[in-house]
Write an enzyme that holds these catalytic residues in place. Structure first.
Site, mmCIF file in Angstrom:
data_model
loop_
_atom_site.group_PDB
_atom_site.id
_atom_site.type_symbol
_atom_site.label_atom_id
_atom_site.label_comp_id
_atom_site.label_asym_id
_atom_site.label_seq_id
_atom_site.Cartn_x
_atom_site.Cartn_y
_atom_site.Cartn_z
ATOM 1 N N CYS A 66 67.786 11.188 19.403
ATOM 2 C CA CYS A 66 66.657 12.183 18.699
ATOM 3 C C CYS A 66 66.324 11.548 17.438
ATOM 4 O O CYS A 66 67.121 11.396 16.280
ATOM 5 C CB CYS A 66 67.356 13.384 18.462
ATOM 6 S SG CYS A 66 66.314 14.661 17.606
ATOM 7 N N TYR B 268 54.392 13.777 19.619
ATOM 8 C CA TYR B 268 54.628 14.909 20.359
ATOM 9 C C TYR B 268 53.633 15.604 20.651
ATOM 10 O O TYR B 268 53.450 16.110 21.847
ATOM 11 C CB TYR B 268 55.837 15.907 19.555
ATOM 12 C CG TYR B 268 57.119 15.100 19.542
ATOM 13 C CD1 TYR B 268 58.001 15.572 20.522
ATOM 14 C CD2 TYR B 268 57.746 14.253 18.878
ATOM 15 C CE1 TYR B 268 59.359 14.913 20.490
ATOM 16 C CE2 TYR B 268 58.909 13.670 18.789
ATOM 17 C CZ TYR B 268 59.771 14.189 19.592
ATOM 18 O OH TYR B 268 61.012 13.627 19.753
#
Length: 336
Positions: free
Chosen positions: A59, A190
């Protein structure tokens, strides 16, 4: 971190959904804002050995905290738990550890530490998170504040020669740069990948590459984002850049060009990658597994690509010619 991991007490794993048809992606930025501070104002004083950082190497948001912890030498003060690269809608899991349990907390799912804090917790189960080992409950998952507090509140436990990642005289400029990097780059990839319409994607794509062009120009004439040494700003940009070609270029359709085709950004990213504390925290296989397996509505086959060729990360970057030193008058962390 994922914006769609919702707490599920049913006992059944559920698949996550990341794209809302017809809509642009909007990140949920509401986190547990409790802080660990020297004065213990929120009930959690700085105390070596008490807290455990849970941070998946896959992440980018969690990778920041791993980098800062290592740069500052906080390994002995704050232990590290690393979930595996994949998760379901319920939670990150400790499938890399023996018996699938975190060896300190004794839990299989990070979700359990959130429910220990609040049995009715209904927001995202996200990393990084800091857990109080005396209670097993999450203290905070407020990722941007975690790294700033590592720099400011944990100074007593910094190693000798640790860098000043958030120096007082540069904070205003660092904050300004960080704001644009977060909205347009860190979160911008994103917005491209999770866009629910062509219009949302097109707008996100244009914003992302406008910002990358700004960074390319800025980094053509200076070695680091702010000042003459590495700062919090470099950490925050690096974790997106190191994932750009392996993931964001293809998986998130951020494909105007690759990172390797932007000379200043590519040289800058290699410079940081080869700086102790940065590249030695990166696991490209876990990164690819995370995105290509977890995001099933984007990549329903779950196939993880073999490429790209990553050998270029260790090639000469020539950024020393721009001046500055990564650690200033300090020293790098010891080799792993």
């Amino acid at each position: 971190m994922t914006n769609t991991e919702q707490a599920d007490t049913s006992g059944h794993s559920t698949k996550g959904s990341y794209v809302t048809s017809g809509e642009e992606f909007t990140r949920d930025t509401q986190y547990i804002e409790t802080r660990i501070t020297r004065d213990g104002a929120d009930g959690f004083p700085v105390e070596a050995g008490r807290y455990r950082l849970i941070a998946a190497r896959a992440c980018p948001w969690a990778n920041r905290s791993i980098i800062v912890r290592r740069l500052l030498g906080l390994e002995d003060a704050i232990s590290l738990g690393t979930p595996g690269p994949t998760h379901d809608k319920r939670s990150w899991t400790f499938d890399l550890d023996p018996d699938g349990l975190d060896p300190v907390l004794g839990i299989a799912r990070l979700q359990q530490a959130f429910f220990k804090r609040d049995p009715d917790y209904a927001r995202g189960i996200t990393v990084p998170a800091i857990v109080d080992t005396t209670t097993g409950a999450v203290v905070t998952n407020n990722f941007p504040q975690i790294t700033l507090d590592f720099s400011s509140e944990w100074k007593e436990f910094h190693r000798d020669g640790a860098p000043e990642l958030y120096p007082e005289h540069l904070r205003e400029e660092i904050d300004t740069v960080n704001k644009r990097v977060f909205t347009e780059v860190n979160n911008g990839v994103y917005r491209c990948g999770f866009a629910g319409s062509q219009e949302a994607y097109d707008a996100a794509y244009d914003r992302l590459f406008t910002a990358l062009d700004w960074l390319e120009e800025r980094l053509t004439t200076q070695r680091f984002l702010v000042g003459e040494t590495i700062t919090e700003a470099d950490v925050r940009l690096f974790t997106t850049l190191v994932r750009f070609d392996p993931v964001y270029h293809g998986h998130f359709k951020c494909n105007r060009n690759k990172l390797t085709e932007m000379p200043a950004l590519w040289g800058y990213a290699r410079d940081l990658f080869q700086t102790p504390g940065f590249g030695d925290t990166v696991d490209f296989e876990q990164i690819k597994q995370h995105y290509y397996i977890v995001h099933e509505d984007i990549n329903p086959t779950g196939i993880v690509p073999k490429g790209p060729d990553l050998s270029g990360w260790t090639t000469a970057h020539g950024r020393e010619a721009l001046g500055g030193k990564p650690f200033g008058d300090g020293t790098p962390p010891a080799a792993l």
